[in-house]
Design an enzyme around this catalytic site. Sequence first.
Site, PDB file in Angstrom:
ATOM      1  N   HIS A  94       0.770  -1.075  -0.275  1.00 23.70           N
ATOM      2  CA  HIS A  94      -0.005  -0.094  -0.079  1.00 23.70           C
ATOM      3  C   HIS A  94       0.853   1.224   0.041  1.00 23.70           C
ATOM      4  O   HIS A  94       2.258   1.339   0.306  1.00 23.70           O
ATOM      5  CB  HIS A  94      -0.821  -0.054   1.264  1.00 23.70           C
ATOM      6  CG  HIS A  94      -2.114  -0.881   0.987  1.00 23.70           C
ATOM      7  ND1 HIS A  94      -1.928  -2.341   1.441  1.00 23.70           N
ATOM      8  CD2 HIS A  94      -3.366  -0.668   0.863  1.00 23.70           C
ATOM      9  CE1 HIS A  94      -3.212  -2.715   1.187  1.00 23.70           C
ATOM     10  NE2 HIS A  94      -4.033  -1.859   0.883  1.00 23.70           N
ATOM     11  N   LYS A 134      -1.004   4.841   4.422  1.00 31.26           N
ATOM     12  CA  LYS A 134      -1.695   3.929   5.190  1.00 31.26           C
ATOM     13  C   LYS A 134      -1.484   3.664   6.561  1.00 31.26           C
ATOM     14  O   LYS A 134      -0.405   3.395   6.784  1.00 31.26           O
ATOM     15  CB  LYS A 134      -1.934   2.662   4.147  1.00 31.26           C
ATOM     16  CG  LYS A 134      -3.094   1.818   4.771  1.00 31.26           C
ATOM     17  CD  LYS A 134      -3.082   0.568   4.039  1.00 31.26           C
ATOM     18  CE  LYS A 134      -4.176  -0.745   4.511  1.00 31.26           C
ATOM     19  NZ  LYS A 134      -5.401   0.137   4.756  1.00 31.26           N
ATOM     20  N   THR A 175      -7.960  -6.131   4.170  1.00 29.76           N
ATOM     21  CA  THR A 175      -8.124  -7.030   3.091  1.00 29.76           C
ATOM     22  C   THR A 175      -7.225  -8.254   3.372  1.00 29.76           C
ATOM     23  O   THR A 175      -7.741  -9.503   3.267  1.00 29.76           O
ATOM     24  CB  THR A 175      -7.903  -6.417   1.749  1.00 29.76           C
ATOM     25  OG1 THR A 175      -8.894  -5.419   1.603  1.00 29.76           O
ATOM     26  CG2 THR A 175      -8.066  -7.406   0.567  1.00 29.76           C
TER      27      THR A 175
HETATM   28  P1  NAP Z   1      -7.743   9.749   3.638  1.00 29.56           P
HETATM   29  O1  NAP Z   1      -7.107  10.373   2.353  1.00 29.56           O
HETATM   30  O2  NAP Z   1      -6.516  10.203   4.840  1.00 29.56           O
HETATM   31  O3  NAP Z   1      -9.006  10.453   3.901  1.00 29.56           O
HETATM   32  C1  NAP Z   1      -9.660  10.498   5.155  1.00 29.56           C
HETATM   33  C2  NAP Z   1     -10.689  11.865   5.197  1.00 29.56           C
HETATM   34  O4  NAP Z   1     -11.294  11.812   6.406  1.00 29.56           O
HETATM   35  C3  NAP Z   1      -9.530  12.838   5.427  1.00 29.56           C
HETATM   36  O5  NAP Z   1     -10.065  13.975   4.486  1.00 29.56           O
HETATM   37  C4  NAP Z   1      -9.936  13.466   6.845  1.00 29.56           C
HETATM   38  O6  NAP Z   1      -9.480  14.617   7.393  1.00 29.56           O
HETATM   39  C5  NAP Z   1     -11.253  12.951   6.982  1.00 29.56           C
HETATM   40  N1  NAP Z   1     -11.575  12.756   8.592  1.00 29.56           N
HETATM   41  C6  NAP Z   1     -10.849  12.457   9.605  1.00 29.56           C
HETATM   42  N2  NAP Z   1     -11.316  12.307  10.780  1.00 29.56           N
HETATM   43  C7  NAP Z   1     -12.600  12.720  10.515  1.00 29.56           C
HETATM   44  C8  NAP Z   1     -13.756  12.949  11.015  1.00 29.56           C
HETATM   45  N3  NAP Z   1     -13.782  12.667  12.496  1.00 29.56           N
HETATM   46  N4  NAP Z   1     -14.909  13.226  10.524  1.00 29.56           N
HETATM   47  C9  NAP Z   1     -15.222  13.425   9.215  1.00 29.56           C
HETATM   48  N5  NAP Z   1     -13.852  13.552   8.539  1.00 29.56           N
HETATM   49  C10 NAP Z   1     -12.701  13.046   8.910  1.00 29.56           C
HETATM   50  O7  NAP Z   1      -7.823   8.501   3.744  1.00 29.56           O
HETATM   51  P2  NAP Z   1      -8.374   7.692   2.428  1.00 29.56           P
HETATM   52  O8  NAP Z   1      -7.416   6.800   1.512  1.00 29.56           O
HETATM   53  O9  NAP Z   1      -9.379   8.327   1.870  1.00 29.56           O
HETATM   54  O10 NAP Z   1      -8.926   6.209   3.160  1.00 29.56           O
HETATM   55  C11 NAP Z   1     -10.021   6.473   4.271  1.00 29.56           C
HETATM   56  C12 NAP Z   1     -10.194   5.095   5.193  1.00 29.56           C
HETATM   57  O11 NAP Z   1     -10.778   4.295   4.135  1.00 29.56           O
HETATM   58  C13 NAP Z   1      -8.833   4.318   5.648  1.00 29.56           C
HETATM   59  O12 NAP Z   1      -9.131   3.667   6.925  1.00 29.56           O
HETATM   60  C14 NAP Z   1      -8.531   3.373   4.598  1.00 29.56           C
HETATM   61  O13 NAP Z   1      -7.691   2.526   4.935  1.00 29.56           O
HETATM   62  C15 NAP Z   1      -9.922   2.857   4.202  1.00 29.56           C
HETATM   63  N6  NAP Z   1      -9.891   2.384   2.880  1.00 29.56           N
HETATM   64  C16 NAP Z   1     -10.806   1.427   2.699  1.00 29.56           C
HETATM   65  C17 NAP Z   1     -11.090   0.878   1.643  1.00 29.56           C
HETATM   66  C18 NAP Z   1     -12.105  -0.341   1.187  1.00 29.56           C
HETATM   67  O14 NAP Z   1     -12.350  -0.618   0.425  1.00 29.56           O
HETATM   68  N7  NAP Z   1     -12.588  -0.617   2.273  1.00 29.56           N
HETATM   69  C19 NAP Z   1     -10.654   1.387   0.354  1.00 29.56           C
HETATM   70  C20 NAP Z   1      -9.699   2.535   0.651  1.00 29.56           C
HETATM   71  C21 NAP Z   1      -9.571   3.150   1.580  1.00 29.56           C
HETATM   72  P3  NAP Z   1      -7.900  15.133   7.688  1.00 29.56           P
HETATM   73  O15 NAP Z   1      -6.968  14.743   6.340  1.00 29.56           O
HETATM   74  O16 NAP Z   1      -8.029  16.576   7.979  1.00 29.56           O
HETATM   75  O17 NAP Z   1      -7.564  13.998   8.840  1.00 29.56           O
END
Ligand code: NAP
Length: 212
Positions: A126, A130, A137
């Site tokens: 990743h 991350k 997964t």
């Molecule tokens: P990211 O780019 O860090 O996005 C997370 C976003 O959420 C950021 O904008 C963050 O703001 C915001 N945030 C943090 N705390 C929050 C809160 N309390 N309320 C509302 N927004 C908040 O991460 P990402 O890559 O999009 O991934 C997000 C999550 O999904 C991770 O845990 C990742 O591992 C997971 N994921 C899952 C899948 C799946 O298929 N299940 C796929 C991809 C990713 P700040 O930047 O200000 O902290």
Amino acid sequence: MRILLLGAGGKVGSALGPRLLEAGNDVTPVERGAEWDPAGHDAAVDFTRPDAVRGNVERCLGAGVPCVAGTTGLGPADLAAFDALARERGVACFVAPNFALGAVLMMRFAAEAARHLPRAEIVELHHEAKLDAPSGTARATAQALPGNVPIHSVRLPGLVAHQEVLLGGEGQLLTIRHDTFSREAFVPGVLLALERLPSLPAGLTVGLESLM
Ligand code: NAP
């Protein structure tokens, strides 16, 4: 649907928001620190951070709003709490460690292959931002395979989300690999979960494979 999108400014959220609108939904985008209210929404979608997702989902379920959560790092205690609260409120909560349809097929094919080649190891790779390792997964894949399957985690710039399941036998190696090149890969899975959400039973449903 009126959808509350938690984490709308993140990497997944910013790919998801426009596609939810294109699909004819109303979207309330929520970024960290913003005030938000689950009331009046048909569903909430959470792609935030491991330390935020439990509170977000509990707040939505508590308000009777069904949830789709993709944020990883949720443990058995978190999932049990979601199930209990969702049942109590009579709404569905859907959680998937991976919303990419190809990754779910990779897990399914690996489980099938392991019936014949039971010695397996997993390499998950990743992007360096991350936060959790091993990935959700990889843990879900390992649980679907026999024995105690070692998982190797790689975090490097340039990567998005990739996984190989290596199955070794005498004189042979089978490699089953899935690559996610952009966050668009997660959109169809989230749309599928939202479409099915109203017909899911109250309580927790885990994994895209349960919808495919
Ligand atoms: P990211 O780019 O860090 O996005 C997370 C976003 O959420 C950021 O904008 C963050 O703001 C915001 N945030 C943090 N705390 C929050 C809160 N309390 N309320 C509302 N927004 C908040 O991460 P990402 O890559 O999009 O991934 C997000 C999550 O999904 C991770 O845990 C990742 O591992 C997971 N994921 C899952 C899948 C799946 O298929 N299940 C796929 C991809 C990713 P700040 O930047 O200000 O902290």
